[in-house]
Design an enzyme around this catalytic site. Structure first.
Site, PDB file in Angstrom:
ATOM      1  N   GLY A  42      -0.006   3.769  -3.898  1.00 21.56           N
ATOM      2  CA  GLY A  42       1.070   3.026  -4.534  1.00 21.56           C
ATOM      3  C   GLY A  42       2.327   3.033  -3.697  1.00 21.56           C
ATOM      4  N   ASN A  43       3.360   2.377  -4.210  1.00 27.63           N
ATOM      5  CA  ASN A  43       4.612   2.278  -3.468  1.00 27.63           C
ATOM      6  C   ASN A  43       5.412   3.575  -3.484  1.00 27.63           C
ATOM      7  OD1 ASN A  43       4.819  -0.669  -2.634  1.00 27.63           O
ATOM      8  ND2 ASN A  43       4.372  -0.875  -4.808  1.00 27.63           N
ATOM      9  N   SER A  44       5.256   4.378  -4.542  1.00 26.03           N
ATOM     10  CA  SER A  44       6.000   5.638  -4.642  1.00 26.03           C
ATOM     11  C   SER A  44       5.183   6.840  -4.206  1.00 26.03           C
ATOM     12  CB  SER A  44       6.483   5.870  -6.082  1.00 26.03           C
ATOM     13  OG  SER A  44       7.372   4.870  -6.490  1.00 26.03           O
ATOM     14  N   ASP A  48      -4.254  -1.582  -9.150  1.00 27.09           N
ATOM     15  CA  ASP A  48      -3.892  -0.427  -9.975  1.00 27.09           C
ATOM     16  C   ASP A  48      -3.773  -0.822 -11.443  1.00 27.09           C
ATOM     17  OD1 ASP A  48      -1.642  -1.988  -9.386  1.00 27.09           O
ATOM     18  OD2 ASP A  48      -0.274  -0.284  -9.283  1.00 27.09           O
TER      19      ASP A  48
END
Length: 273
Positions: free
Chosen positions: A7-9, A114
């Site tokens: 994911g992005n985080s 996701d």
């Protein structure tokens, strides 16, 4: 099976097992995504963290990846293959026809894998109309009707994204820690930002779930997931929190998709070339 949610985080690693014939997952560790890291650097880091979590190479018979960060997908997949000798399967639209949920156009063309994994896990659990709230870099709402059709998605700024935006977009607002205050009436700047962003997000979640139910025309089950969902764990009369929902969805999907239908480059045990 090793499960990976890029994911992005965070890049989240988990492992699938079974308990009485039921799929169960356990999160192993999280990494900050970094496109500057090489395959070798990721390989060394993942290997060390797997060893620390008590997961040796012999336990990694298969690997399944969801990624919404294209620049990292191949790097992470090849790093895992370097450690385990297993080329991970990368989940994508090629598998959508074999899921317990259905994804119509134009949702199908753009929905993140996701969010599909979230929808699968929630629908398999509830077997009814449901709304999945994911508290990550973005705050997302995925609505599934009673027949398993994903009706749509709503996307808003995530909690950390919101506080960072307030800090960088203003002259005097500080970058405040994320916490859920008791009151919406802040007595200082930090409390005021937390009240507006964190408690404000709580109200948004409740209102959006209610609106999803209205638009679906029925009462819906709801579940909260994502790395920041823990901020709402003390709330009463609030949907349950399942921090492992995305990994659970990936585990279900990996079991449902026939190996014969996997893209040749992603069949477990293939060279991946």
């Amino acid at each position: 099976m090793l499960l990976i949610d890029v994911g992005n985080s965070h890049v989240v690693f988990g492992i699938q097992g079974e308990n009485g014939g039921r799929v169960c997952v356990r999160e192993l560790f999280r990494l900050a995504p970094d496109a500057r890291k090489t395959q070798d650097e990721y390989s060394l880091l993942i290997h060390a963290l797997c060893e620390r979590a008590g997961v040796g190479r012999a336990s990694l018979r298969d690997a399944f990846i969801s990624s919404v960060v294209p620049v990292l997908t191949k790097t992470v997949a090849d790093a895992v293959a370097q450690i385990s000798g297993v080329q991970p399967v990368v989940f994508g639209p090629w598998a959508y026809e074999h899921l317990p949920v259905r994804i119509p156009e134009p949702v199908r063309a753009e929905i993140g894998t996701d969010l599909v994994a979230n929808a699968v896990a929630a629908y398999v659990h509830f077997r009814s109309a449901c709304v999945v709230v994911d508290c990550g870099t973005a705050l997302t709402f995925t609505a599934v009707d009673g027949t398993g059709l994903i009706q749509g998605v709503a996307i808003a700024p995530g909690l950390r994204t919101a506080v960072q935006s307030l800090h960088t977009g203003t002259a005097q607002l500080p970058l405040v820690p994320l916490a859920l205050p008791d009151s919406v009436l802040g007595k200082d700047t930090t409390h005021a930002v937390q009240a507006g962003v964190v408690r404000g997000t709580l109200f948004v979640i409740r209102a959006m779930i209610a609106q999803c139910q209205k638009e679906l025309g029925c009462r819906c089950a709801a579940v909260i997931t994502g790395g920041l969902s823990r901020l709402f764990s003390s709330e009463v009369d609030f949907p349950p929190i399942d921090a492992q929902l995305t990994l659970s969805g990936l585990a279900h999907i990996a079991r449902l998709v026939p190996t014969s239908l996997l893209p040749p480059a992603t069949v477990s045990g293939s060279s991946g070339n």
